[in-house]
Design an enzyme around this catalytic site. Sequence first.
Site, PDB file in Angstrom:
ATOM      1  N   THR A 140      36.876  19.733  13.594  1.00  0.00           N
ATOM      2  CA  THR A 140      38.163  20.829  13.433  1.00  0.00           C
ATOM      3  C   THR A 140      38.697  20.962  14.700  1.00  0.00           C
ATOM      4  OG1 THR A 140      36.326  22.210  12.171  1.00  0.00           O
ATOM      5  CG2 THR A 140      38.550  23.202  12.488  1.00  0.00           C
ATOM      6  N   TRP A 158      31.226  38.716  -4.999  1.00  0.00           N
ATOM      7  CA  TRP A 158      31.362  37.174  -5.494  1.00  0.00           C
ATOM      8  C   TRP A 158      30.276  36.394  -5.161  1.00  0.00           C
ATOM      9  CZ3 TRP A 158      32.296  32.409  -3.384  1.00  0.00           C
ATOM     10  CH2 TRP A 158      32.008  32.282  -2.040  1.00  0.00           C
ATOM     11  N   ARG A 210      30.703  46.169   5.069  1.00  0.00           N
ATOM     12  CA  ARG A 210      31.623  45.466   3.930  1.00  0.00           C
ATOM     13  C   ARG A 210      31.282  46.092   2.680  1.00  0.00           C
ATOM     14  NH1 ARG A 210      30.069  39.227   3.157  1.00  0.00           N
ATOM     15  NH2 ARG A 210      31.704  39.277   1.845  1.00  0.00           N
ATOM     16  N   ASP A 262      50.322   7.985 -13.502  1.00  0.00           N
ATOM     17  CA  ASP A 262      49.536   9.096 -14.179  1.00  0.00           C
ATOM     18  C   ASP A 262      48.317   9.234 -13.468  1.00  0.00           C
ATOM     19  OD1 ASP A 262      48.822  11.550 -15.642  1.00  0.00           O
ATOM     20  OD2 ASP A 262      50.752  11.081 -17.030  1.00  0.00           O
ATOM     21  N   TYR A 301      34.862  24.778   2.162  1.00  0.00           N
ATOM     22  CA  TYR A 301      35.620  23.657   2.651  1.00  0.00           C
ATOM     23  C   TYR A 301      36.563  22.931   1.479  1.00  0.00           C
ATOM     24  CZ  TYR A 301      33.701  24.292   7.042  1.00  0.00           C
ATOM     25  OH  TYR A 301      33.442  24.938   8.181  1.00  0.00           O
ATOM     26  N   SER A 359      48.928  18.070   7.115  1.00  0.00           N
ATOM     27  CA  SER A 359      49.119  16.824   7.920  1.00  0.00           C
ATOM     28  C   SER A 359      50.387  15.965   7.372  1.00  0.00           C
ATOM     29  CB  SER A 359      47.873  15.999   7.706  1.00  0.00           C
ATOM     30  OG  SER A 359      46.756  16.669   8.147  1.00  0.00           O
ATOM     31  N   LYS A 408      41.144  17.878  14.685  1.00  0.00           N
ATOM     32  CA  LYS A 408      42.388  18.173  13.813  1.00  0.00           C
ATOM     33  C   LYS A 408      43.346  18.873  14.355  1.00  0.00           C
ATOM     34  CE  LYS A 408      40.462  17.203   9.066  1.00  0.00           C
ATOM     35  NZ  LYS A 408      41.645  16.698   8.783  1.00  0.00           N
ATOM     36  N   SER A 442      35.704  22.602 -15.975  1.00  0.00           N
ATOM     37  CA  SER A 442      36.793  22.280 -15.441  1.00  0.00           C
ATOM     38  C   SER A 442      36.870  21.452 -14.055  1.00  0.00           C
ATOM     39  CB  SER A 442      37.632  23.556 -15.447  1.00  0.00           C
ATOM     40  OG  SER A 442      39.103  23.474 -14.820  1.00  0.00           O
ATOM     41  N   SER A 443      36.419  22.108 -13.007  1.00  0.00           N
ATOM     42  CA  SER A 443      36.216  21.715 -11.725  1.00  0.00           C
ATOM     43  C   SER A 443      35.769  20.292 -11.741  1.00  0.00           C
ATOM     44  CB  SER A 443      35.620  22.418 -10.672  1.00  0.00           C
ATOM     45  OG  SER A 443      36.227  23.613 -10.599  1.00  0.00           O
ATOM     46  N   HIS A 481      38.041  40.624  -7.490  1.00  0.00           N
ATOM     47  CA  HIS A 481      39.069  40.006  -6.492  1.00  0.00           C
ATOM     48  C   HIS A 481      38.536  38.788  -5.917  1.00  0.00           C
ATOM     49  CE1 HIS A 481      41.656  39.802  -2.815  1.00  0.00           C
ATOM     50  NE2 HIS A 481      40.552  39.915  -2.070  1.00  0.00           N
ATOM     51  N   GLU A 519      31.850  24.915  -0.704  1.00  0.00           N
ATOM     52  CA  GLU A 519      32.743  25.345  -1.622  1.00  0.00           C
ATOM     53  C   GLU A 519      33.981  25.924  -0.519  1.00  0.00           C
ATOM     54  OE1 GLU A 519      33.937  26.029  -4.576  1.00  0.00           O
ATOM     55  OE2 GLU A 519      35.321  27.630  -4.264  1.00  0.00           O
ATOM     56  N   HIS A 559      23.630  29.556   7.544  1.00  0.00           N
ATOM     57  CA  HIS A 559      24.266  30.479   8.479  1.00  0.00           C
ATOM     58  C   HIS A 559      24.842  31.753   7.680  1.00  0.00           C
ATOM     59  CE1 HIS A 559      28.309  28.304   8.048  1.00  0.00           C
ATOM     60  NE2 HIS A 559      28.352  28.960   7.207  1.00  0.00           N
ATOM     61  N   HIS A 560      24.640  31.796   6.344  1.00  0.00           N
ATOM     62  CA  HIS A 560      24.991  32.959   5.738  1.00  0.00           C
ATOM     63  C   HIS A 560      23.979  33.914   5.419  1.00  0.00           C
ATOM     64  CE1 HIS A 560      29.158  31.667   4.588  1.00  0.00           C
ATOM     65  NE2 HIS A 560      28.693  30.478   4.609  1.00  0.00           N
ATOM     66  N   HIS A 564      28.819  27.234   0.964  1.00  0.00           N
ATOM     67  CA  HIS A 564      29.157  26.532   2.279  1.00  0.00           C
ATOM     68  C   HIS A 564      30.396  25.447   1.915  1.00  0.00           C
ATOM     69  CE1 HIS A 564      30.604  26.759   6.129  1.00  0.00           C
ATOM     70  NE2 HIS A 564      30.641  25.458   6.132  1.00  0.00           N
TER      71      HIS A 564
HETATM   72  C1  HEM Z   1      34.827  26.535  12.528  1.00  0.00           C
HETATM   73  C2  HEM Z   1      34.635  26.648  11.078  1.00  0.00           C
HETATM   74  C3  HEM Z   1      33.659  27.891  10.576  1.00  0.00           C
HETATM   75  C4  HEM Z   1      32.451  28.434  11.004  1.00  0.00           C
HETATM   76  C5  HEM Z   1      31.743  28.370  12.315  1.00  0.00           C
HETATM   77  C6  HEM Z   1      32.164  29.620  10.040  1.00  0.00           C
HETATM   78  C7  HEM Z   1      31.120  30.364  10.133  1.00  0.00           C
HETATM   79  C8  HEM Z   1      30.634  31.320   9.121  1.00  0.00           C
HETATM   80  C9  HEM Z   1      29.468  32.249   9.089  1.00  0.00           C
HETATM   81  C10 HEM Z   1      28.418  31.875  10.222  1.00  0.00           C
HETATM   82  C11 HEM Z   1      29.468  33.114   8.339  1.00  0.00           C
HETATM   83  C12 HEM Z   1      28.719  34.233   7.910  1.00  0.00           C
HETATM   84  C13 HEM Z   1      29.069  35.547   8.502  1.00  0.00           C
HETATM   85  C14 HEM Z   1      27.897  36.623   8.105  1.00  0.00           C
HETATM   86  O1  HEM Z   1      27.833  36.895   6.571  1.00  0.00           O
HETATM   87  O2  HEM Z   1      27.295  37.011   8.866  1.00  0.00           O
HETATM   88  C15 HEM Z   1      30.758  32.974   7.541  1.00  0.00           C
HETATM   89  C16 HEM Z   1      31.294  33.365   6.331  1.00  0.00           C
HETATM   90  C17 HEM Z   1      32.209  33.062   5.516  1.00  0.00           C
HETATM   91  N1  HEM Z   1      33.270  32.045   5.845  1.00  0.00           N
HETATM   92 FE1  HEM Z   1      33.230  30.928   7.579  1.00  0.00          FE
HETATM   93  N2  HEM Z   1      33.204  29.666   9.150  1.00  0.00           N
HETATM   94  C18 HEM Z   1      33.908  28.605   9.097  1.00  0.00           C
HETATM   95  C19 HEM Z   1      34.956  28.198   8.628  1.00  0.00           C
HETATM   96  C20 HEM Z   1      35.305  28.790   7.183  1.00  0.00           C
HETATM   97  C21 HEM Z   1      36.258  28.257   6.132  1.00  0.00           C
HETATM   98  C22 HEM Z   1      37.056  27.025   6.683  1.00  0.00           C
HETATM   99  C23 HEM Z   1      36.401  29.024   5.379  1.00  0.00           C
HETATM  100  C24 HEM Z   1      37.389  29.050   4.026  1.00  0.00           C
HETATM  101  C25 HEM Z   1      38.353  28.445   3.953  1.00  0.00           C
HETATM  102  C26 HEM Z   1      35.318  29.938   5.368  1.00  0.00           C
HETATM  103  C27 HEM Z   1      35.127  31.038   4.696  1.00  0.00           C
HETATM  104  C28 HEM Z   1      33.991  31.956   4.737  1.00  0.00           C
HETATM  105  C29 HEM Z   1      33.891  32.939   3.787  1.00  0.00           C
HETATM  106  C30 HEM Z   1      34.453  33.184   2.456  1.00  0.00           C
HETATM  107  C31 HEM Z   1      32.667  33.814   4.306  1.00  0.00           C
HETATM  108  C32 HEM Z   1      31.997  35.060   3.841  1.00  0.00           C
HETATM  109  C33 HEM Z   1      31.109  34.782   2.546  1.00  0.00           C
HETATM  110  C34 HEM Z   1      30.680  36.197   2.155  1.00  0.00           C
HETATM  111  O3  HEM Z   1      29.356  36.361   2.596  1.00  0.00           O
HETATM  112  O4  HEM Z   1      31.003  36.711   1.240  1.00  0.00           O
HETATM  113  N3  HEM Z   1      34.743  30.000   6.770  1.00  0.00           N
HETATM  114  N4  HEM Z   1      31.445  31.873   8.126  1.00  0.00           N
HETATM  115 CU   LIG Z   2      29.293  28.838   5.716  1.00  0.00          CU
END
Ligand code: HEM
Ligand SMILES: [Cu+2]
Length: 530
Positions: A333, A146, A455, A110, A262, A273, A336, A174-175, A81, A260, A307-308, A258
Amino acid sequence: MSAVIDDHTHTADDHHHGPAKGFMRWVLTTNHKDIGTMYLWFSFAMFLTGGLMAMVIRSELFQPGLQIVDPEFFNQMTTLHGLIMVFGAVMPAFVGLANWMVPMMIGAPDMAMPRMNNWSFWILPFAFFILISSLFMEGGAPNFGWTFYAPLSTTYAPPSVTFFILSVHMMGISSIMGAINIIATILNLRAPGMTMMKMPLFVWTWLITAFLLIAVMPVLAGVVTMMLMDIHFGTSFFNAGGGGDPVLFQHVFWFFGHPEVYIMILPAFGAVSAIIPTFSRKPLFGYTSMVYATASIAFLSFIVWAHHMFTVGMPLTGELFFMYATMLIAVPTGVKVFNWVTTMYRGALTFETPMLFAIAFVILFTIGGFSGLMLAIAPSDFQYHDTYFVVAHFHYVLVPGAIFGIYAGIYYWLPKWTGHMYDELLGKTHFWLSFIGMNLAFFPMHFVGLAGMPRRIPDYALQFANFNMISSVGAFLFGATQLLFLFIVIKTIINGKKASAQVWDGAEGLEWTLPSPPPYHTFSTPPDIK
Ligand code: HEM
Ligand SMILES: [Cu+2]
């Protein structure tokens, strides 16, 4: 190749502008509009496939206990998923929008490298065929999430991991080719007078996204190659027993991961916008600051990856650095969000479907940003990490962020692409059901997460039962509603009422100077830019 072209000369006479006929049109096309269309349909097929897997996950989680699937298969569902949604649904949808819109927005005939463009697309169906076929292999599909952390994805992985590595390499190729193409197009093919600071924000956000892709997709390729070496060639990058370190995996993965996230949001910023000014009947507030904010977010996205990983045992200085760097992202952010809201302030607002998706984007994405800030507080993250709170956070940024941004863009430009108007009532129904379903599905996850539900588990303690049931109902509603979208698009193509060139009064940009649908080849002589 020439044999194929010969075949066509006696079925249709060739004036060098219309598309070729039949199946081979799509296989051999180098036209940015055709390729954009294929990306968008492919993305939607993947969205439904990944969505079906989400339905399996939510069915199992409807009640505590194990009912429908066994835990091993549950893990395969969560993994596929995530991978399919990220690499198969969101990213190709944005590339599809870029293919259609970037040349039309900058007055180019093009993409810069049309044959490479064809190749970028056609790799994808094969990559995902390989990935999904792993479900039928011995040992099953990838089951390591994932984020495929080692050693789950190396020492303890099912044999299909090797096919997973191959498919990730193909997606990466591809990307990277797509990104090179977009950069080359934007830098070289702008019509005379289309200076960088006159480019629509969708073009700017895609230019910056393309640089992010070129920077991090090779890192992803690197990390899966290191896995391949560990699995088959006796190295120990991630194996402590051989002198390696599993934490290294996480650093390399998140250095890709990370930026990614964005990559999955910046083009949505661009689409929104374009849409908010149109339906506010005002120019975008703070164009220049939008460009700089996008660039700042892109820069910051490279220095926050750990931060992850707050819980892996980093030095305190590391925790603090990554905590404060992450919080800094809230500044651009915030710029914006301020600009979008100020654009709407005292505008003559109307609420057609693209605008509804765009406004929901602004509100709900901000909620996801706030939970991100909470997660960024290192000491608190020890509590939230690996709970459903994280799942709530990233679904709030990805569903109303990426997916709603894509829907907003599709409804906005669909009349341009097809020459037909979609049914506004059905569009609004699609919006409201998605909005309700999505909030029902993901808001309760904040609560169960804070209360400690982990989770990636197929079963959970009784006290989480009510919120999980609500989540599942919301998810089913959201899922079913997306079939309505398919119906809306088909109805538009078959019998939508004719759209004018301008489509939306007050919409700015070169794409609206073209007829709807635009001819197969546009801007073969560059337009005049005021
Ligand atoms: C103000 C902006 C953001 C902050 C401060 C932020 C912060 C964080 C933090 C600290 C985590 C880790 C949490 C943990 O595992 O304990 C996290 C996870 C995640 N964030 Fe964000 N994030 C932001 C924006 C975004 C955006 C824009 C996206 C995607 C469009 C995103 C997608 C994700 C994803 C996919 C995870 C989980 C990854 C995983 O462990 O599977 N985040 N974020
Ligand atoms: Cu991140």
